[in-house]
Design a protein around this motif. Sequence first.
Motif, PDB file in Angstrom:
ATOM      1  N   TRP A 115       0.817  -1.219   0.000  1.00 46.00           N
ATOM      2  CA  TRP A 115       0.000   0.000   0.000  1.00 46.00           C
ATOM      3  C   TRP A 115       0.849   1.265   0.000  1.00 46.00           C
ATOM      4  O   TRP A 115       0.333   2.357   0.279  1.00 46.00           O
ATOM      5  N   GLY A 116       2.148   1.148  -0.311  1.00 45.63           N
ATOM      6  CA  GLY A 116       2.989   2.332  -0.413  1.00 45.63           C
ATOM      7  C   GLY A 116       2.656   3.143  -1.660  1.00 45.63           C
ATOM      8  O   GLY A 116       1.916   2.701  -2.549  1.00 45.63           O
ATOM      9  N   TRP A 117       3.237   4.335  -1.754  1.00 42.23           N
ATOM     10  CA  TRP A 117       2.907   5.243  -2.857  1.00 42.23           C
ATOM     11  C   TRP A 117       3.230   4.632  -4.216  1.00 42.23           C
ATOM     12  O   TRP A 117       2.432   4.752  -5.156  1.00 42.23           O
ATOM     13  N   THR A 118       4.359   3.983  -4.359  1.00 43.51           N
ATOM     14  CA  THR A 118       4.685   3.398  -5.664  1.00 43.51           C
ATOM     15  C   THR A 118       3.737   2.255  -6.014  1.00 43.51           C
ATOM     16  O   THR A 118       3.566   1.937  -7.187  1.00 43.51           O
ATOM     17  N   ASP A 119       3.116   1.641  -4.999  1.00 43.51           N
ATOM     18  CA  ASP A 119       2.136   0.580  -5.251  1.00 43.51           C
ATOM     19  C   ASP A 119       0.796   1.144  -5.718  1.00 43.51           C
ATOM     20  O   ASP A 119       0.135   0.559  -6.576  1.00 43.51           O
ATOM     21  N   VAL A 120       0.379   2.268  -5.126  1.00 45.10           N
ATOM     22  CA  VAL A 120      -0.983   2.761  -5.392  1.00 45.10           C
ATOM     23  C   VAL A 120      -1.043   3.771  -6.526  1.00 45.10           C
ATOM     24  O   VAL A 120      -2.113   3.952  -7.129  1.00 45.10           O
ATOM     25  N   LEU A 121       0.069   4.446  -6.852  1.00 48.65           N
ATOM     26  CA  LEU A 121       0.029   5.430  -7.940  1.00 48.65           C
ATOM     27  C   LEU A 121      -0.465   4.828  -9.251  1.00 48.65           C
ATOM     28  O   LEU A 121      -1.304   5.440  -9.930  1.00 48.65           O
ATOM     29  N   PRO A 122      -0.004   3.630  -9.660  1.00 47.64           N
ATOM     30  CA  PRO A 122      -0.547   3.065 -10.903  1.00 47.64           C
ATOM     31  C   PRO A 122      -2.056   2.831 -10.846  1.00 47.64           C
ATOM     32  O   PRO A 122      -2.733   2.913 -11.880  1.00 47.64           O
ATOM     33  N   LEU A 123      -2.593   2.556  -9.659  1.00 51.59           N
ATOM     34  CA  LEU A 123      -4.038   2.352  -9.523  1.00 51.59           C
ATOM     35  C   LEU A 123      -4.779   3.670  -9.665  1.00 51.59           C
ATOM     36  O   LEU A 123      -5.858   3.723 -10.283  1.00 51.59           O
ATOM     37  N   PHE A 124      -4.265   4.739  -9.080  1.00 45.69           N
ATOM     38  CA  PHE A 124      -4.857   6.054  -9.292  1.00 45.69           C
ATOM     39  C   PHE A 124      -4.871   6.395 -10.781  1.00 45.69           C
ATOM     40  O   PHE A 124      -5.871   6.894 -11.316  1.00 45.69           O
ATOM     41  N   ARG A 125      -3.767   6.146 -11.452  1.00 43.87           N
ATOM     42  CA  ARG A 125      -3.680   6.463 -12.876  1.00 43.87           C
ATOM     43  C   ARG A 125      -4.647   5.601 -13.692  1.00 43.87           C
ATOM     44  O   ARG A 125      -5.219   6.055 -14.683  1.00 43.87           O
ATOM     45  N   ARG A 126      -4.836   4.343 -13.254  1.00 43.17           N
ATOM     46  CA  ARG A 126      -5.767   3.455 -13.959  1.00 43.17           C
ATOM     47  C   ARG A 126      -7.210   3.921 -13.809  1.00 43.17           C
ATOM     48  O   ARG A 126      -8.024   3.714 -14.699  1.00 43.17           O
ATOM     49  N   CYS A 127      -7.517   4.552 -12.679  1.00 43.91           N
ATOM     50  CA  CYS A 127      -8.883   5.029 -12.437  1.00 43.91           C
ATOM     51  C   CYS A 127      -9.307   6.104 -13.428  1.00 43.91           C
ATOM     52  O   CYS A 127     -10.455   6.138 -13.869  1.00 43.91           O
ATOM     53  N   GLU A 128      -8.397   7.023 -13.726  1.00 41.76           N
ATOM     54  CA  GLU A 128      -8.836   8.301 -14.273  1.00 41.76           C
ATOM     55  C   GLU A 128      -8.661   8.460 -15.780  1.00 41.76           C
ATOM     56  O   GLU A 128      -7.745   7.911 -16.394  1.00 41.76           O
ATOM     57  N   ARG A 129      -9.581   9.234 -16.312  1.00 39.43           N
ATOM     58  CA  ARG A 129      -9.479   9.757 -17.681  1.00 39.43           C
ATOM     59  C   ARG A 129      -9.359  11.272 -17.523  1.00 39.43           C
ATOM     60  O   ARG A 129     -10.344  12.001 -17.520  1.00 39.43           O
TER      61      ARG A 129
END
Length: 537
Positions: A115-129
């Motif tokens: 759940w560190g930042w490098t783990d979750v940043l790709p998920l944030f990017r996957r969420c958004e358009r």
Amino acid sequence: MEFDYVIVGGGSAGSVLAARLSEDPSVTVCLLEAGGDGKNILIRAPLGLIATLPGRPKINNWAFETVPQPGLGGRRGYQPRGRALGGSSALNAMLYVRGHPSDYDDWAKAGCDGWGWTDVLPLFRRCERNVRGSDDFHGASGPLEVAEQRSPRPISRAFVDAAAEVQIRRNDDFNGPDQEGAGLYQVTQFWRDGKQGERCSAAAAYLHPVMNRHNLKVITRAHATRVVLEGLRARGVTYRKGRAEHHVTARAEVILCGGAFNSPQLLMLSGIGPADHLRARGVEVVRELPGVGQNLQDHLDYIYAAKTRDTDVLGLGPVGACKLIRDIMSWRRDGTGIVASPGAEAGAFLKSDPDLERPDLQLHFVAALVDDHSRKWHLGYGYSCHVCVLRPWSRGQVGLDSPDPMRAPRIDPKYLSDPRDADLMLKGARITREIMNAPALRSYRRKEVYTRDGMDDAELMSHIRARADTIYHPVGTCRMGRDAGAVTDPQLRVHGVQGLRVVDASVMPTLIGGNTNAPTMMIAEKAADMILAQARG
């Protein structure tokens, strides 16, 4: 009825999770939502929040209250939460904020692996358009449309100018490489395909487009009453729809996505939680988990309010009424005008001490005079600036008042119970006043509504205790972790109960430094990956 996965709660997490799990055609998913379908005009039109937020009447809103708060002079706080597909993303200000990268690194350091930042940043990017396109911090191909504001008010830009006048730097991207500074917020709002200017709730982004999938069943107006347990394994959920009680079976997992209030409540109603508390409420203990309902954290919000002669804000008067009619037509035509406004158009992330490594205060500047969650209106026109402590030390709890599942949970945030929160809130109020008195904004002010220049600390603190309340970010009541007080493990599985997970803001170990809607959707994205990976072995 029988499905592989039964999801309770179609809010910001539940909408994402149902959509992602049902992408696998071999998986069957049932989503239970206590509210409606999340498609009505008061949700689609961003300004509709002035009707849904107050909870009078309860439109798409649970409209909870807290127990009396000693730190707020004995007042009961108000806790609006979304009750419709999309959850609180159907009645929030649409602000797209992730928090500070270090918040997630703190989770990882506390034992939440992955759940560190490098783990979750790709998920944030996957969420958004994101309308800005794709880069190291933003995504451009996800379901959630993230936009620039359609028609920000001139006074909101004046707030950014006023902040610069007191040496607060401008920041055009609170989700970029540096969070600190003042600027206009990006919003979760449609910016293409004929829906420009409409709210892009989690349901509108993820769920509504896929509700015709053969392997996905969405049941609205379904109030979950209990998780059905067979020993220490979750087997399904009972729910009420109308006056009838129904049951749905889960072959693989039951997943709670009710949020920081409803998820711990349903666990406790099902016999999972602090043993003494459950017995005192007449609930049989199935699995003692003392952390259920504990660790409640929230952003307490203090509001500076002022009257203005400027009529290009939301207010009560003949000029404003005429402009509102014009803006309704403008919004229907091309998605512009004040109807498209999030209300909180501008804001800032600030450090109370320049030596701090990250901001510890957040401001929301609203082009309207907001008083008591828009439940108290003032004639004329005004504006307001909110300040909150980003990482409060105070910890509260959620519990049961009775074993009746139709009763609201008992909510006790214990606001300002830690004196450090009061000290920091006072600093934040002082900084807010400094910005409000800067030349760029001083020209707008006719008079302050409740406060005045020259108040000493004792007077101002008394005023804060008399008027402060939530800015709608409760988290932490089913926190993940590996210690004895944790409710779920880092895979969000409830400790000691098979086939049961919690996926929503309640699993956050600590409150992030910002608004909680985007992080909640990220949590659901990550949970979907973990659940499907486990199913595939």
